[in-house]
Write an enzyme that holds these catalytic residues in place. Structure first.
Site, PDB file in Angstrom:
ATOM      1  N   HIS A  86       1.779  -4.917  -4.328  1.00 35.85           N
ATOM      2  CA  HIS A  86       3.117  -4.547  -4.793  1.00 35.85           C
ATOM      3  C   HIS A  86       3.059  -3.975  -6.204  1.00 35.85           C
ATOM      4  O   HIS A  86       3.676  -2.938  -6.490  1.00 35.85           O
ATOM      5  CB  HIS A  86       4.036  -5.778  -4.771  1.00 35.85           C
ATOM      6  CG  HIS A  86       4.645  -6.044  -3.428  1.00 35.85           C
ATOM      7  ND1 HIS A  86       3.963  -5.847  -2.262  1.00 35.85           N
ATOM      8  CD2 HIS A  86       5.882  -6.499  -3.074  1.00 35.85           C
ATOM      9  CE1 HIS A  86       4.736  -6.168  -1.237  1.00 35.85           C
ATOM     10  NE2 HIS A  86       5.917  -6.559  -1.697  1.00 35.85           N
ATOM     11  N   HIS A 117       2.491 -13.643  -6.962  1.00 33.41           N
ATOM     12  CA  HIS A 117       1.114 -13.416  -7.406  1.00 33.41           C
ATOM     13  C   HIS A 117       0.783 -14.155  -8.712  1.00 33.41           C
ATOM     14  O   HIS A 117       1.664 -14.568  -9.468  1.00 33.41           O
ATOM     15  CB  HIS A 117       0.831 -11.913  -7.582  1.00 33.41           C
ATOM     16  CG  HIS A 117       0.725 -11.169  -6.284  1.00 33.41           C
ATOM     17  ND1 HIS A 117      -0.401 -11.216  -5.505  1.00 33.41           N
ATOM     18  CD2 HIS A 117       1.608 -10.363  -5.641  1.00 33.41           C
ATOM     19  CE1 HIS A 117      -0.213 -10.468  -4.430  1.00 33.41           C
ATOM     20  NE2 HIS A 117       0.991  -9.950  -4.481  1.00 33.41           N
TER      21      HIS A 117
END
Length: 340
Positions: free
Chosen positions: A217, A302
């Site tokens: 992403h 993340h």
């Protein structure tokens, strides 16, 4: 008796510069500042700095925000439990993630080509005429897209993200290892399914575990939005700024203003148009949405290191396509530079 003195006016003819060539030539012959053609301008540096600053801001927010600290985060699935997610944007099912980020390259592609074929600085608006500027813009897009494909989709087999995960010790594990059905299914898995791709692992009900997962992403959002910004700014600026401030290495080994390239452009001198085309508005919208979703990714998904590697890989691609050509004339002849 006084004598009146008469003065005689002497007019020195000045060559006409109606075509701008004389003034431009004098301007370009001035010694440039001592900055390297391989380095960004001040404006570009500010733009680039926004990305690590955004990641840092999101990470600090997730550390300090009480709701985020108290929520249940699963590092394996890289998602919060939907029942106690700290924000709507912390759910992977949020509409912006599903319909914007998940198909992000479709939005980037649409915005890019709408800008290229509607802005008059690159050619006749809404006409399929391949001027040199348009052709080189398409080549830059092709290079950036090739990097996106190699990193996230396919690289002579598994993409670089999946290969990196495997190289750092990751593997595919079934979610219910103790069940007989799972053990039988695992026994039937081919080596390719078991070893190489995240998609194949997910298809059989498994999960990636144990390796370093580059944030796809972060990579996508930075790569796409930076591409749009670096294409937009030189074409939009109406003052002497980015186009003239950029330095290039010419074939004779001299460092000069990038504006000198405009003099040799067969499409004519670069005229910054007054209009704000639909392509500009679309590109600004997609770049703005990319920044917002980058902030949300930094805040809720993340690890720090996974976000950093996503940033690093995106920056390497952007530098190769948009900054390296300034110091390498042969590469610049192929992909060109936005705004010249």
């Amino acid at each position: 008796m006084t004598t009146r003195r008469h003065t005689t006016k002497v007019e020195i003819p000045i060559p006409s510069s109606a075509n701008g060539s004389a003034s431009a030539s004098n301007k370009l012959d001035l010694p440039p500042p001592n900055n390297s053609p391989f380095l960004p301008t001040v404006l570009e540096s500010i733009l680039i700095a926004i990305y690590p600053a955004t990641l840092l801001l999101g990470s600090i927010f997730s550390t300090l925000h009480p709701a985020t600290r108290n929520a249940t985060y699963n590092p394996t699935s890289q998602a919060y439990d939907p029942a106690d997610a700290p924000s709507y944007f912390a759910k992977k099912s949020n509409l912006f993630n599903v319909y914007f980020v998940k198909i992000g390259w479709v939005w980037i592609t649409l915005a890019f080509f709408l800008f290229v074929f509607t802005h008059s600085s690159l050619g006749p608006p809404l006409r399929p005429v391949l001027t040199k500027r348009r052709l080189q813009a398409v080549l830059r897009y092709a290079c950036i897209t090739a990097v996106w494909i190699a990193v996230t989709q396919w690289f002579f087999g598994p993409p670089i993200i999946d290969r990196g995960f495997r190289w750092t010790g990751g593997k595919c594990q079934l979610m219910y290892d103790d069940s007989f059905a799972a053990r039988a299914e695992k026994a039937d898995m081919s080596d390719a399914e078991k070893a190489f791709t995240h998609a194949a692992c997910k298809t059989i009900g498994g999960q990636w575990k144990g390796g370093h997962d580059i944030s796809g992403h972060v990579f996508l959002l930075i790569l796409g939005s930076a591409t749009l910004w670096l294409e937009l700014l030189p074409a939009m600026l109406k003052m002497e700024g980015l186009r003239e401030a950029r330095r290039i290495m010419t074939t004779d080994g001299l460092v000069r203003s990038a504006a000198i390239e405009t003099e040799d452009n067969p499409d004519g001198n670069m005229k910054v148009p007054e209009e704000t085309s639909i392509g500009v508005k679309m590109a600004l919208f997609v770049a703005g949405m990319s920044w917002w979703m980058l902030l949300m990714t930094a805040a809720y998904f993340h690890t720090w290191f996974e976000k950093f590697t996503g940033l690093l890989v995106a920056f390497c691609a952007v530098y190769t396509v948009y900054f390296l050509p300034r110091g390498v004339p042969a590469w610049r002849q192929v992909v060109g530079m936005p705004g010249v």
